[in-house]
Motif scaffolding. Structure first.
Motif, PDB file in Angstrom:
ATOM      1  N   SER A 263       2.728   1.878   9.522  1.00 22.26           N
ATOM      2  CA  SER A 263       3.958   1.515   8.823  1.00 22.26           C
ATOM      3  C   SER A 263       3.934   1.971   7.366  1.00 22.26           C
ATOM      4  CB  SER A 263       4.176   0.002   8.885  1.00 22.26           C
ATOM      5  OG  SER A 263       4.393  -0.431  10.204  1.00 22.26           O
ATOM      6  N   MET A 264       2.759   1.939   6.731  1.00 22.42           N
ATOM      7  CA  MET A 264       2.699   2.297   5.321  1.00 22.42           C
ATOM      8  C   MET A 264       3.060   3.759   5.092  1.00 22.42           C
ATOM      9  SD  MET A 264      -1.407   2.480   4.565  1.00 22.42           S
ATOM     10  CE  MET A 264      -1.154   3.187   2.957  1.00 22.42           C
ATOM     11  N   ALA A 265       2.909   4.607   6.119  1.00 24.17           N
ATOM     12  CA  ALA A 265       3.298   6.009   5.975  1.00 24.17           C
ATOM     13  C   ALA A 265       4.798   6.130   5.726  1.00 24.17           C
ATOM     14  CB  ALA A 265       2.895   6.791   7.226  1.00 24.17           C
ATOM     15  N   TYR A 266       5.591   5.345   6.444  1.00 21.48           N
ATOM     16  CA  TYR A 266       7.041   5.383   6.265  1.00 21.48           C
ATOM     17  C   TYR A 266       7.435   4.847   4.887  1.00 21.48           C
ATOM     18  CZ  TYR A 266       7.192   6.248  11.290  1.00 21.48           C
ATOM     19  OH  TYR A 266       7.031   6.788  12.548  1.00 21.48           O
ATOM     20  N   VAL A 267       6.779   3.773   4.458  1.00 24.34           N
ATOM     21  CA  VAL A 267       7.075   3.221   3.137  1.00 24.34           C
ATOM     22  C   VAL A 267       6.738   4.225   2.050  1.00 24.34           C
ATOM     23  CG1 VAL A 267       6.595   1.344   1.524  1.00 24.34           C
ATOM     24  CG2 VAL A 267       6.661   0.881   3.975  1.00 24.34           C
ATOM     25  N   ALA A 268       5.603   4.902   2.170  1.00 23.57           N
ATOM     26  CA  ALA A 268       5.190   5.882   1.159  1.00 23.57           C
ATOM     27  C   ALA A 268       6.208   7.007   1.039  1.00 23.57           C
ATOM     28  CB  ALA A 268       3.806   6.442   1.510  1.00 23.57           C
ATOM     29  N   ILE A 269       6.704   7.501   2.164  1.00 18.89           N
ATOM     30  CA  ILE A 269       7.684   8.586   2.131  1.00 18.89           C
ATOM     31  C   ILE A 269       8.990   8.121   1.499  1.00 18.89           C
ATOM     32  CG2 ILE A 269       9.039  10.154   3.547  1.00 18.89           C
ATOM     33  CD1 ILE A 269       6.077  10.851   3.344  1.00 18.89           C
TER      34      ILE A 269
ATOM     35  N   PHE B 253       0.822  -1.212   0.000  1.00 16.32           N
ATOM     36  CA  PHE B 253       0.000   0.000   0.000  1.00 16.32           C
ATOM     37  C   PHE B 253       0.862   1.270   0.000  1.00 16.32           C
ATOM     38  CE2 PHE B 253      -3.023  -2.991   2.211  1.00 16.32           C
ATOM     39  CZ  PHE B 253      -3.852  -3.155   1.107  1.00 16.32           C
ATOM     40  N   GLY B 254       1.970   1.243   0.723  1.00 14.75           N
ATOM     41  CA  GLY B 254       2.849   2.406   0.760  1.00 14.75           C
ATOM     42  C   GLY B 254       3.488   2.696  -0.585  1.00 14.75           C
ATOM     43  N   THR B 255       3.840   1.634  -1.324  1.00 14.50           N
ATOM     44  CA  THR B 255       4.396   1.828  -2.666  1.00 14.50           C
ATOM     45  C   THR B 255       3.371   2.455  -3.602  1.00 14.50           C
ATOM     46  OG1 THR B 255       5.902  -0.055  -2.376  1.00 14.50           O
ATOM     47  CG2 THR B 255       5.445   0.666  -4.638  1.00 14.50           C
ATOM     48  N   MET B 256       2.134   1.994  -3.531  1.00  5.97           N
ATOM     49  CA  MET B 256       1.083   2.589  -4.365  1.00  5.97           C
ATOM     50  C   MET B 256       0.855   4.047  -3.993  1.00  5.97           C
ATOM     51  SD  MET B 256      -1.740  -0.437  -4.945  1.00  5.97           S
ATOM     52  CE  MET B 256      -2.080  -0.715  -3.211  1.00  5.97           C
ATOM     53  N   ALA B 257       0.879   4.354  -2.702  1.00  2.93           N
ATOM     54  CA  ALA B 257       0.710   5.745  -2.273  1.00  2.93           C
ATOM     55  C   ALA B 257       1.876   6.608  -2.728  1.00  2.93           C
ATOM     56  CB  ALA B 257       0.562   5.804  -0.750  1.00  2.93           C
ATOM     57  N   GLY B 258       3.090   6.081  -2.629  1.00  3.36           N
ATOM     58  CA  GLY B 258       4.259   6.825  -3.086  1.00  3.36           C
ATOM     59  C   GLY B 258       4.227   7.079  -4.587  1.00  3.36           C
TER      60      GLY B 258
ATOM     61  N   LEU C  74      -4.998  16.680   0.880  1.00  2.00           N
ATOM     62  CA  LEU C  74      -5.625  15.867   1.923  1.00  2.00           C
ATOM     63  C   LEU C  74      -5.000  14.483   1.964  1.00  2.00           C
ATOM     64  CD1 LEU C  74      -7.821  15.398   4.052  1.00  2.00           C
ATOM     65  CD2 LEU C  74      -9.382  14.789   2.194  1.00  2.00           C
ATOM     66  N   PHE C  75      -4.795  13.888   0.792  1.00  2.00           N
ATOM     67  CA  PHE C  75      -4.200  12.551   0.715  1.00  2.00           C
ATOM     68  C   PHE C  75      -2.788  12.548   1.294  1.00  2.00           C
ATOM     69  CE2 PHE C  75      -1.833   9.282  -1.730  1.00  2.00           C
ATOM     70  CZ  PHE C  75      -2.529   8.167  -1.299  1.00  2.00           C
ATOM     71  N   SER C  76      -1.994  13.554   0.961  1.00  2.00           N
ATOM     72  CA  SER C  76      -0.634  13.639   1.474  1.00  2.00           C
ATOM     73  C   SER C  76      -0.634  13.814   2.996  1.00  2.00           C
ATOM     74  CB  SER C  76       0.096  14.809   0.812  1.00  2.00           C
ATOM     75  OG  SER C  76       1.408  14.936   1.326  1.00  2.00           O
ATOM     76  N   GLY C  77      -1.574  14.631   3.497  1.00  2.00           N
ATOM     77  CA  GLY C  77      -1.666  14.810   4.946  1.00  2.00           C
ATOM     78  C   GLY C  77      -2.078  13.546   5.671  1.00  2.00           C
ATOM     79  N   MET C  78      -3.000  12.794   5.063  1.00  2.00           N
ATOM     80  CA  MET C  78      -3.439  11.539   5.677  1.00  2.00           C
ATOM     81  C   MET C  78      -2.317  10.506   5.685  1.00  2.00           C
ATOM     82  SD  MET C  78      -7.293  11.245   4.090  1.00  2.00           S
ATOM     83  CE  MET C  78      -7.590   9.659   4.862  1.00  2.00           C
ATOM     84  N   ILE C  79      -1.467  10.531   4.653  1.00  7.10           N
ATOM     85  CA  ILE C  79      -0.344   9.608   4.606  1.00  7.10           C
ATOM     86  C   ILE C  79       0.674   9.939   5.699  1.00  7.10           C
ATOM     87  CG2 ILE C  79       1.682   8.939   3.245  1.00  7.10           C
ATOM     88  CD1 ILE C  79      -0.786   7.520   2.360  1.00  7.10           C
ATOM     89  N   SER C  80       0.925  11.239   5.897  1.00  7.74           N
ATOM     90  CA  SER C  80       1.970  11.661   6.839  1.00  7.74           C
ATOM     91  C   SER C  80       1.504  11.678   8.294  1.00  7.74           C
ATOM     92  CB  SER C  80       2.476  13.055   6.456  1.00  7.74           C
ATOM     93  OG  SER C  80       2.949  13.078   5.131  1.00  7.74           O
TER      94      SER C  80
END
Length: 266
Positions: A147-153, A78-83, A97-103
């Motif tokens: 955890s997916m927040a860290y992967v996305a970043i 999921f983090g890779t797709m978000a990134g 909004l999406f970026s804020g929800m991820i972070s």
């Protein structure tokens, strides 16, 4: 040797000693024959035998490993797709909004995250009957969430620093967008995905606060078990367990380093 060089070497030595000397002491005292963890009573490996006969700690370790592997894999997906969405889809509607929800999981206090997830699971149980009891599934979902927040970043940073001309050249040669993603993009960001997976695995294996909120009876993770033992006094078998974890993590980091080093070779 100049004074500047001596200062740099001394600072480096102090930093490494501050980080790794406590770990070496844990490894050393895991071979302590004394029943008191802080008093040396001679060399012995009996606490490793005691550890392997402790069903409670083995069950907790197995649950933590299962949760860590599952949540790290899901978070990487999921983090890779978000990134990819943040780095390649431009200024789409709702991006802020999406970026804020991820972070947000990265800056949110763990107590607040754990309490909110607990309320979510309690509400779902009242309206849908799921989850029947809190355990592996609820802990895995909770760990995947933060955890997916860290992967996305990590993935987003890798994509932003990557040369887009490679993907553009592949599409100019007739490659479909999905084929370009699997043949060009994913292999190039694979080191970032591996790093994200390892970070997610470590965060899950280390989590205590959030797991305490979303777990139920009979679902004790390894950090929860160790914390309960620490309150009553550390026993030498905890040192043996910590040594095995250190060895396992060090082996995983070494293997990941070798994989990334080979992938970086021309």
């Amino acid at each position: 040797m100049s004074s500047k060089s001596r200062f740099i070497i001394s600072t480096l030595a102090f930093g490494y000693a501050f980080l790794y000397l406590p770990l070496l002491l844990v490894v050393l005292y895991s071979f302590n024959d004394s029943s008191i963890a802080t008093i040396w009573g001679g060399f012995s490996t009996r606490w490793y035998g005691e550890l392997l006969q402790n069903d409670l700690i083995l069950d907790a370790a197995l649950l933590s490993l299962k949760v860590a592997v599952t949540s790290a894999t899901a978070a990487t997906l999921f983090g890779t797709m978000a990134g990819l969405a943040l780095a390649r889809f431009g200024r789409f509607k709702g991006r802020t909004l999406f970026s804020g929800m991820i972070s947000s999981p990265m800056v949110m206090p763990e107590v607040i995250t754990g309490l909110s997830l607990l309320l979510l699971f309690v509400t779902l149980q009242q309206f849908t009957g799921w989850p029947g009891q809190r355990g592996f599934s609820t802990i895995t979902i909770a760990h995947t969430t933060f955890s997916m927040a860290y992967v996305a970043i990590i993935v987003q940073s890798r994509l932003l620093g990557m040369d887009e001309s490679l993907e553009e050249a592949a599409m100019d040669l007739g490659g479909k967008p999905l084929r370009v993603v699997f043949d060009i993009t994913l292999p190039l960001i694979a080191p970032a995905m591996v790093a994200g997976w390892l970070l997610s695995f470590t965060l899950s294996l280390d989590d205590l606060v959030i797991a305490s909120f979303v777990s139920g009876p009979g679902s004790t993770t390894l950090p929860m078990y160790i914390f309960s033992k620490v309150k009553l006094g550390v026993s030498p078998d905890i040192n043996a367990l910590a040594t095995l974890i250190i060895v396992a993590v060090s082996t995983g980091v070494a293997l990941a380093w070798l994989i990334m080093r080979r992938s970086a070779r021309p």
